[in-house]
Design a protein around this motif. Sequence first.
Motif, mmCIF file in Angstrom:
data_model
loop_
_atom_site.group_PDB
_atom_site.id
_atom_site.type_symbol
_atom_site.label_atom_id
_atom_site.label_comp_id
_atom_site.label_asym_id
_atom_site.label_seq_id
_atom_site.Cartn_x
_atom_site.Cartn_y
_atom_site.Cartn_z
ATOM 1 N N HIS A 146 0.861 -1.181 0.000
ATOM 2 C CA HIS A 146 0.000 0.000 0.000
ATOM 3 C C HIS A 146 0.897 1.231 0.000
ATOM 4 O O HIS A 146 2.113 1.117 0.152
ATOM 5 N N HIS A 148 1.261 3.967 2.004
ATOM 6 C CA HIS A 148 1.643 4.794 3.156
ATOM 7 C C HIS A 148 3.131 5.149 3.095
ATOM 8 O O HIS A 148 3.936 4.393 2.545
ATOM 9 N N ASP A 150 5.632 4.981 4.895
ATOM 10 C CA ASP A 150 6.689 4.093 5.386
ATOM 11 C C ASP A 150 6.916 2.876 4.485
ATOM 12 O O ASP A 150 7.683 1.985 4.837
ATOM 13 N N HIS A 151 6.261 2.871 3.321
ATOM 14 C CA HIS A 151 6.431 1.750 2.389
ATOM 15 C C HIS A 151 6.939 2.195 1.023
ATOM 16 O O HIS A 151 7.130 1.373 0.138
ATOM 17 N N HIS A 206 -7.121 -0.592 6.111
ATOM 18 C CA HIS A 206 -6.023 0.183 6.694
ATOM 19 C C HIS A 206 -5.638 1.299 5.729
ATOM 20 O O HIS A 206 -5.290 2.402 6.151
ATOM 21 N N ASP A 225 -0.041 -4.103 5.962
ATOM 22 C CA ASP A 225 -0.353 -3.495 7.261
ATOM 23 C C ASP A 225 -1.754 -3.828 7.756
ATOM 24 O O ASP A 225 -2.188 -3.282 8.762
HETATM 25 ZN ZN ZN Z 1 0.224 1.509 6.475
#
Ligand code: ZN
Length: 333
Positions: A146, A148, A150-151, A206, A225
């Motif tokens: 996904h 976000h 942090d990815h 999420h 996540d």
């Molecule tokens: Zn996430």
Amino acid sequence: MTARRLAVPAAFLVLLGVLVVRTVDAGGFGLGLRVDRATTTALRKAAPPKSPGSWPVSWISGTDCHNDPPMQVHAYNEDTYVIRQSKCATYEAPFLYLLFGEDKVLLMDTGATGVLPVKALVDEIIANWLAAKGQADIDLIVAHTHGHFDHVQADNQFAGSPDVTRFVGTNLAEVTSFWGLTNYPEDIVTYDLGGRVVDVLATPGHHPVSVSLYDRDTQILWTGDIVYPGHLFVFSASEWFDFRDSLQRLVDFAAANPVQWVVGCHIEMSATPFEPYAYTTTVHPDEHLLQFRPEILSDILEASLDMGNEPACTIFDEFVIHPVYLCGITWNG
Ligand SMILES: [Zn+2]
Ligand SMILES: [Zn+2]
């Protein structure tokens, strides 16, 4: 009074066969819930996978920044790699997956910091793999669980690189077109890496654009996540329903397909039940394992169904139901 609370009356939970466990923590007396696993949906018994593997005893977890590498590479088996970014480099400390088939190698996510040389590390793993196989080259596909922050932080190390055969963005159009999801989020499709097929499940809740992958060879369900030992963040009231629908989709899938392990992208629980680390904590002594047994899927589904349409931020033994819109992202009980 603690912010932990029961979502439904205890008597109702007892009727449902749910075990209510009272816990004590440093913050005072709190209530925690635990779903009795005897009540969970019967999941398919796993036959031995075609490609078994093993997990490390522990991961780098911010406890020794002087000696730990910034990224830990674990070969689950010769064709399956898991990379953990250090808590010393980023409090998110996400896990990235790298799956080799005969024709393609798939990298899921690029991590939580643009500073670490993720591409150089991936290039090195690929070079070693090619040498071991006596193979000249392989197509590198970069996609995401996904979008976000942090990815995706090292996306710019891959996007546009001549070494990357296909770089998949994170918006709905790019994700559905790449995987071939024509009825998002309902349909489940397959992607062939060359002698290695993964099933692709849409799992919003999420994040609105999110996929989980089931690897038939290892029987690992990679859940991003939406399922991991930690804070299962849901960011809006409408996404609560998406979250439950996705959990139902995962449970149904695991009832029809053998699952050895459920593996997400973070660890935010300690090995001690009911003890999450606070979000943004940079040291994780004594972490919970990364991998779950498949029964965790029905545990989380049942916990969320028990909450009805009004979830509550609640700490369970191995995960936290964490509707951010109700208690904020730093809530920790
Ligand atoms: Zn996430
Ligand atoms: Zn994440």
